[in-house]
Design an enzyme around this catalytic site. Structure first.
Site, PDB file in Angstrom:
ATOM      1  N   ASP A   1      17.320 -30.671  66.920  1.00 31.42           N
ATOM      2  CA  ASP A   1      17.538 -31.528  68.097  1.00 31.42           C
ATOM      3  C   ASP A   1      16.276 -32.125  68.718  1.00 31.42           C
ATOM      4  O   ASP A   1      16.221 -32.344  69.930  1.00 31.42           O
ATOM      5  CB  ASP A   1      18.330 -30.777  69.172  1.00 31.42           C
ATOM      6  CG  ASP A   1      19.757 -30.482  68.753  1.00 31.42           C
ATOM      7  OD1 ASP A   1      20.203 -31.023  67.730  1.00 31.42           O
ATOM      8  OD2 ASP A   1      20.426 -29.697  69.446  1.00 31.42           O
TER       9      ASP A   1
ATOM     10  N   LYS B   1      25.102 -32.203  63.173  1.00 33.17           N
ATOM     11  CA  LYS B   1      25.994 -31.199  63.762  1.00 33.17           C
ATOM     12  C   LYS B   1      26.581 -31.765  65.041  1.00 33.17           C
ATOM     13  O   LYS B   1      26.039 -32.707  65.622  1.00 33.17           O
ATOM     14  CB  LYS B   1      25.247 -29.887  64.037  1.00 33.17           C
ATOM     15  CG  LYS B   1      24.195 -29.979  65.135  1.00 33.17           C
ATOM     16  CD  LYS B   1      23.517 -28.642  65.347  1.00 33.17           C
ATOM     17  CE  LYS B   1      22.420 -28.715  66.378  1.00 33.17           C
ATOM     18  NZ  LYS B   1      22.842 -28.912  67.749  1.00 33.17           N
TER      19      LYS B   1
ATOM     20  N   VAL C   1      14.727 -27.542  70.068  1.00 40.74           N
ATOM     21  CA  VAL C   1      15.309 -27.259  71.392  1.00 40.74           C
ATOM     22  C   VAL C   1      16.817 -27.096  71.265  1.00 40.74           C
ATOM     23  O   VAL C   1      17.415 -27.515  70.285  1.00 40.74           O
ATOM     24  CB  VAL C   1      14.997 -28.409  72.384  1.00 40.74           C
ATOM     25  CG1 VAL C   1      13.516 -28.486  72.690  1.00 40.74           C
ATOM     26  CG2 VAL C   1      15.514 -29.757  71.904  1.00 40.74           C
TER      27      VAL C   1
ATOM     28  N   CYS D   1      21.200 -24.283  71.167  1.00 41.48           N
ATOM     29  CA  CYS D   1      21.220 -24.582  69.740  1.00 41.48           C
ATOM     30  C   CYS D   1      20.322 -23.661  68.930  1.00 41.48           C
ATOM     31  O   CYS D   1      20.678 -23.271  67.815  1.00 41.48           O
ATOM     32  CB  CYS D   1      20.866 -26.048  69.515  1.00 41.48           C
ATOM     33  SG  CYS D   1      22.067 -27.136  70.338  1.00 41.48           S
TER      34      CYS D   1
END
Length: 195
Positions: A14, A106, A134, A139
């Site tokens: 991310d 995802k 992050v 996550c």
């Protein structure tokens, strides 16, 4: 590729503009500070021949694939966070997917949930994971706990190449992950190690 690293993958989770930039819709306050360390971790991984997997969120413009508690962010006439094809879904400057890397999309916290990550890793003979990105309580943590549950031989979270909204939240989550066998070296420690 170094023989000892052929069973290892680096997950970059991310590191997208909506999570890192000051005006990002899902800003993680500690995210900007780790960008240089994530860049360095990727460089070292590539030098070692470690597979780099870019784990990103890319959502439907109408939010049909996002968690229920976030669907209000995708109302009519409003561009929600990390919508596929938007600037917010792009990787931050300095992070680039290169030939030989792998991009995994995802739609939930864990990189394993409703994706083919586990079968990809198994097919590549990967049993050691290095985690960056992050954010630590969401996550990162969900991906790590799933990796532990799936019996990956070693799971490493690079302490200063992961981040949360505050240092205390980050440290508390790292503490929890260490309690299930995860190691959390600093970037320098990881770079100097053979693992």
């Amino acid at each position: 590729m170094a023989e000892k690293f052929k069973h290892t993958a680096l997950l970059v989770i991310d590191m997208q503009k909506d999570f890192i930039h000051e005006d990002g819709q899902m800003l993680v306050n500690g995210g900007r500070a780790i960008v240089p360390n994530v860049i360095k971790a990727v460089e070292v991984a590539r030098q070692r021949g470690i597979l780099v997997i870019w784990v990103v969120r890319e959502h439907d413009p109408l939010g049909r694939d996002v968690e229920l508690f976030r669907r209000h962010l995708y109302t009519t006439g409003k561009v929600g966070p990390t919508v596929k094809g938007t600037e917010g879904a792009e990787l931050v400057d300095g992070l680039v997917i290169k030939e030989g890397d792998y991009k995994l999309v995802k739609t939930r916290f864990s990189a394993f949930f409703a994706t083919h990550l586990h079968s990809l890793l198994q097919g590549a003979g990967i049993n050691n994971l290095i985690i960056t990105g992050v954010q630590t309580p969401n996550c990162i943590r969900q991906t790590v706990f799933d990796a532990v549950a799936l019996d990956y031989q070693s799971v490493t979270v690079i302490f200063d190449a992961t981040a949360a909204a505050t240092p205390d939240i980050h440290a508390a989550n790292i503490f929890d992950m260490k309690n299930v066998g995860v190691v959390a070296p600093t970037l320098q420690q990881w770079c100097e190690s053979d693992a």
